[in-house]
Design an enzyme around this catalytic site. Structure first.
Site, PDB file in Angstrom:
ATOM      1  N   LYS A  95      18.127  35.781  58.204  1.00 45.23           N
ATOM      2  CA  LYS A  95      19.007  34.598  58.341  1.00 45.23           C
ATOM      3  C   LYS A  95      19.816  34.393  57.070  1.00 45.23           C
ATOM      4  CE  LYS A  95      17.200  30.362  57.478  1.00 45.23           C
ATOM      5  NZ  LYS A  95      17.854  29.479  56.491  1.00 45.23           N
ATOM      6  N   ASN A  96      19.134  34.408  55.932  1.00 52.09           N
ATOM      7  CA  ASN A  96      19.819  34.045  54.688  1.00 52.09           C
ATOM      8  C   ASN A  96      20.742  35.144  54.167  1.00 52.09           C
ATOM      9  OD1 ASN A  96      18.682  31.573  54.856  1.00 52.09           O
ATOM     10  ND2 ASN A  96      17.120  31.915  53.286  1.00 52.09           N
ATOM     11  N   CYS A 107      18.608  17.262  51.206  1.00 54.33           N
ATOM     12  CA  CYS A 107      17.813  17.418  52.420  1.00 54.33           C
ATOM     13  C   CYS A 107      16.359  17.234  52.061  1.00 54.33           C
ATOM     14  CB  CYS A 107      18.071  18.765  53.086  1.00 54.33           C
ATOM     15  SG  CYS A 107      17.377  20.138  52.184  1.00 54.33           S
ATOM     16  N   ARG A 154      15.742  27.066  63.939  1.00 52.18           N
ATOM     17  CA  ARG A 154      16.867  27.307  63.026  1.00 52.18           C
ATOM     18  C   ARG A 154      16.729  28.650  62.322  1.00 52.18           C
ATOM     19  NH1 ARG A 154      18.171  22.616  58.972  1.00 52.18           N
ATOM     20  NH2 ARG A 154      19.581  24.302  58.442  1.00 52.18           N
ATOM     21  N   ARG A 213      19.569  19.513  46.325  1.00 52.20           N
ATOM     22  CA  ARG A 213      20.518  20.580  46.666  1.00 52.20           C
ATOM     23  C   ARG A 213      21.939  20.340  46.142  1.00 52.20           C
ATOM     24  NH1 ARG A 213      18.470  23.632  51.674  1.00 52.20           N
ATOM     25  NH2 ARG A 213      19.412  25.303  50.487  1.00 52.20           N
ATOM     26  N   ASP A 230      10.529  30.103  49.773  1.00 45.46           N
ATOM     27  CA  ASP A 230      10.541  30.064  51.239  1.00 45.46           C
ATOM     28  C   ASP A 230       9.224  30.552  51.862  1.00 45.46           C
ATOM     29  OD1 ASP A 230      13.071  29.033  51.193  1.00 45.46           O
ATOM     30  OD2 ASP A 230      14.086  30.907  51.672  1.00 45.46           O
TER      31      ASP A 230
END
Ligand code: EPU
Length: 420
Positions: free
Chosen positions: A22-23, A115, A398, A120, A306
Site C-alpha cells: 500500500k505505502n 489523526c 484501508r 502528522r 507499522d
C-alpha cells in the site's frame, strides 16, 4: 458498519500470498501525475486507500483504470487543486503535492490535519519545496505552493523523529523536474522510497542513492510513460508472520522480501519464532514457548512503527516483561486499552508500553481505532480463547487486501458480519 467475528485458538497453517505494498503504491500512483503520457502499475493492492487515491487522481483530471491489480493512469490534463473533502480522508494523499508542484509549478492542497496516531505535520515537506524555490502560503486550511522556477539545491530533511517517508517522496518527485541537482540529506531509507525511485527512473528521472540517507536527483525537462510492478507489502507480511507465531502455527509467506523485513525477523527470532527464507518465500514457525523481547520503533532499517501494535499483541503471550518503545508517532498506543479487554496486562510509561506477558487471552468485543491497531486486535483475537468481535473494520480494509479471506485459507475461524 462491518465487524470481524473470530473464534480464536486455531493455529494458522498453509500458504498466504503477499499483496503489493500500500505505502509503495500510493506515492507511485501520485508520481504518474508527473507526465502527460500513460503509466501502467502492476501488483497494486485493491484497498479502500488505493481506490481513494485513484479517485483523487481522477478529481485532478487524470484518466484512471483499475483492473485485476493493474492500474493504468494518464494525466493528460491536470489541475493543481485538491479539496479538503478528499485530502482529509487519507493523510497519505499529501503526496500528490510534490508531483503537482513539479509539473504545474503550482499546487493548492488542503492541509491533511492530524489523526489518531499523532499530529502528522508536513513542515518537512514544505521545507523541501521551499528549498527548491517554491513560495509557500498557508491560508484557510490550504497550502499554496507556487514557483516561477524550481532549482536544485542541497537540503536536510531530518526532523524530530528522524527522516520522513512521504516528505522524502514528495520532494524527490518535485526535484525530478527542477533545474539542476538536488541532494536530500537525512532522506528516508524505507523500501517504499526505493520503489518510488525505481518507478521515477523508469519514467526517465535521474536519481541515485535511494535507500541511503543521501539521495541525489538531477532534474530533467520531461518525464515519460513507464510500467512498474509494486514491491510486496512488508507490513502485511509481518502481520501474517506474527499471526502465525501468536497462534502457534506454521505458515509460508509467498512473495515476501526478507531484505525488507530484517528488523522484524530479528525480533521474531529473539522471541523464539523461526523465520526461514526459501527463494522468494518465508517460512514462519513458532519454536516453542515465546520469549519476551524489547522493541523500539525507528525509521528503516529499524523496527517499523507499522508493526508495533501487532508485535505488542504477540508479546502479551510471551511470559515475562517486554518493553515496547514508540519513537515515530506520539499517540500510537490506541490498541493498548483494547488489548486489555482481552486480558492483556500492559502499562504505558511515556513513549513505552510495558507488557507483562504470558497470561492467556480471552475473547471479547473490541473496537478498531486505526489500521495497524486493528491488525493487532485481529491477531490477539486469533490467539484468544473464545469469540472476539473486532468492530469498525473499515480501518483494516484501508490497508489489508481481503484479510479475512486470506486468514480463512490459513484455517482461521473468522467471518465478516454486520456490526450489531
Ligand atoms: N514528521 C514531521 N514533519 C513532517 C513529516 C513528518 O515532524 O513534515 C514526523 C511525523 O510526525 C512522525 C515522523 O516524522 O513523527 C515520521 O513520519 P513520516 O513522515 O515518515 O510518516 P508518513 O510519511 O506520513 C508513512 C506511512 C505510514 C508510516 C510512516 C512511518 C504512507 C502512506 N504512510 O507516513 O503508514 O507509519 O510512513 O513509517 O506511506 C500505515 O500504513 O498504517 C501508516 C500510518
Amino acid at each position: 458498519m462491518e465487524s470481524f467475528l473470530i473464534k480464536g485458538g486455531v493455529p494458522l497453517h498453509g500458504e498466504v500470498e503477499i499483496s503489493g505494498s500500500k505505502n509503495a503504491a500510493l506515492p507511485i500512483m501520485a508520481a504518474t501525475l508527473l507526465t502527460d503520457e500513460p503509466c501502467i502499475i502492476r501488483h497494486v493492492p485493491d484497498l479502500s486507500d488505493t481506490r481513494f487515491m485513484a479517485q483523487i487522481l481522477a478529481s485532478l483530471g487524470a484518466e484512471v483504470k483499475f483492473r485485476n491489480g493493474t492500474l493504468t493512469i494518464r494525466a493528460r490534463k491536470l489541475k493543481g487543486y485538491a479539496d479538503y473533502k478528499l485530502v482529509r480522508k487519507m493523510r497519505g494523499s499529501i503526496c500528490i503535492m510534490g508531483p503537482l508542484l513539479g509539473r504545474l509549478r503550482q499546487a493548492r492542497v488542503s492541509l491533511p490535519g492530524g489523526c489518531i496516531i499523532g499530529a502528522r505535520p508536513i513542515n518537512l515537506h514544505l521545507k523541501g519545496f521551499a528549498a527548491l524555490g517554491a513560495k509557500i502560503k498557508i491560508e484557510g486550511g490550504y497550502v499554496d505552493a507556487t514557483a516561477k522556477k524550481l532549482a536544485g539545491t542541497t537540503m536536510f530533511l531530518g526532523g524530530r523523529a528522524g527522516s520522513t517517508v512521504l516528505g522524502t517522496a514528495n520532494v524527490m518527485m518535485t526535484a525530478t523536474l527542477a533545474d539542476g541537482v538536488t541532494v536530500i540529506e537525512s532522506a528516508a531509507c524505507e523500501p517504499e522510497v526505493v520503489d518510488l525511485a525505481a518507478f521515477l527512473k523508469a519514467m526517465g528521472a535521474k536519481i541515485s542513492g535511494a535507500g541511503s540517507p543521501t539521495i541525489t536527483i538531477t532534474g530533467v525537462k520531461k518525464l515519460h510513460s513507464a510500467e512498474h510492478e509494486v514491491i510486496p507489502d512488508r507490513i502485511e507480511a509481518a502481520t501474517f508472520a506474527i499471526a502465525a507465531a501468536a497462534t502457534d502455527g506454521e505458515i509460508t509467506l509467498k512473495n515476501a522480501r526478507a531484505d525488507h523485513l530484517r528488523a522484524v525477523i530479528d525480533k521474531l527470532t529473539e522471541a523464539n519464532v523461526s523465520v526461514k527464507r526459501h527463494g522468494d518465500d518465508l517460512m514462519v514457525r513458532r519454536k516453542g514457548r515465546l520469549k519476551s523481547v524489547d522493541v523500539t520503533t525507528l525509521p528503516h532499517s529499524g523496527f517499523p512503527t507499522d508493526v508495533q501494535a501487532q508485535m505488542m499483541a504477540l508479546l502479551t503471550l510471551a511470559p515475562g516483561i517486554s518493553i515496547i518503545t514508540e519513537r515515530i508517532f506520539e499517540a500510537r498506543f490506541m490498541h493498548v486499552s483494547e488489548l486489555a479487554r482481552l486480558g492483556a496486562d500492559i502499562e504505558i510509561e511515556g513513549p513505552s508500553a510495558i507488557v507483562k506477558g504470558g497470561k492467556p487471552l480471552s475473547g471479547a468485543p473490541v473496537m478498531a481505532s486505526d489500521l495497524r491497531a486493528s491488525a493487532a486486535l485481529v491477531i490477539a483475537g486469533l490467539a484468544a480463547q473464545g469469540t472476539t468481535q473486532v468492530n469498525r473494520i473499515y480501518h483494516l480494509d484501508r490497508g489489508y487486501e481481503q484479510m479475512d479471506v486470506k486468514l480463512r485459507k490459513l484455517g482461521a475461524r473468522i467471518k465478516r458480519v454486520e456490526e450489531k
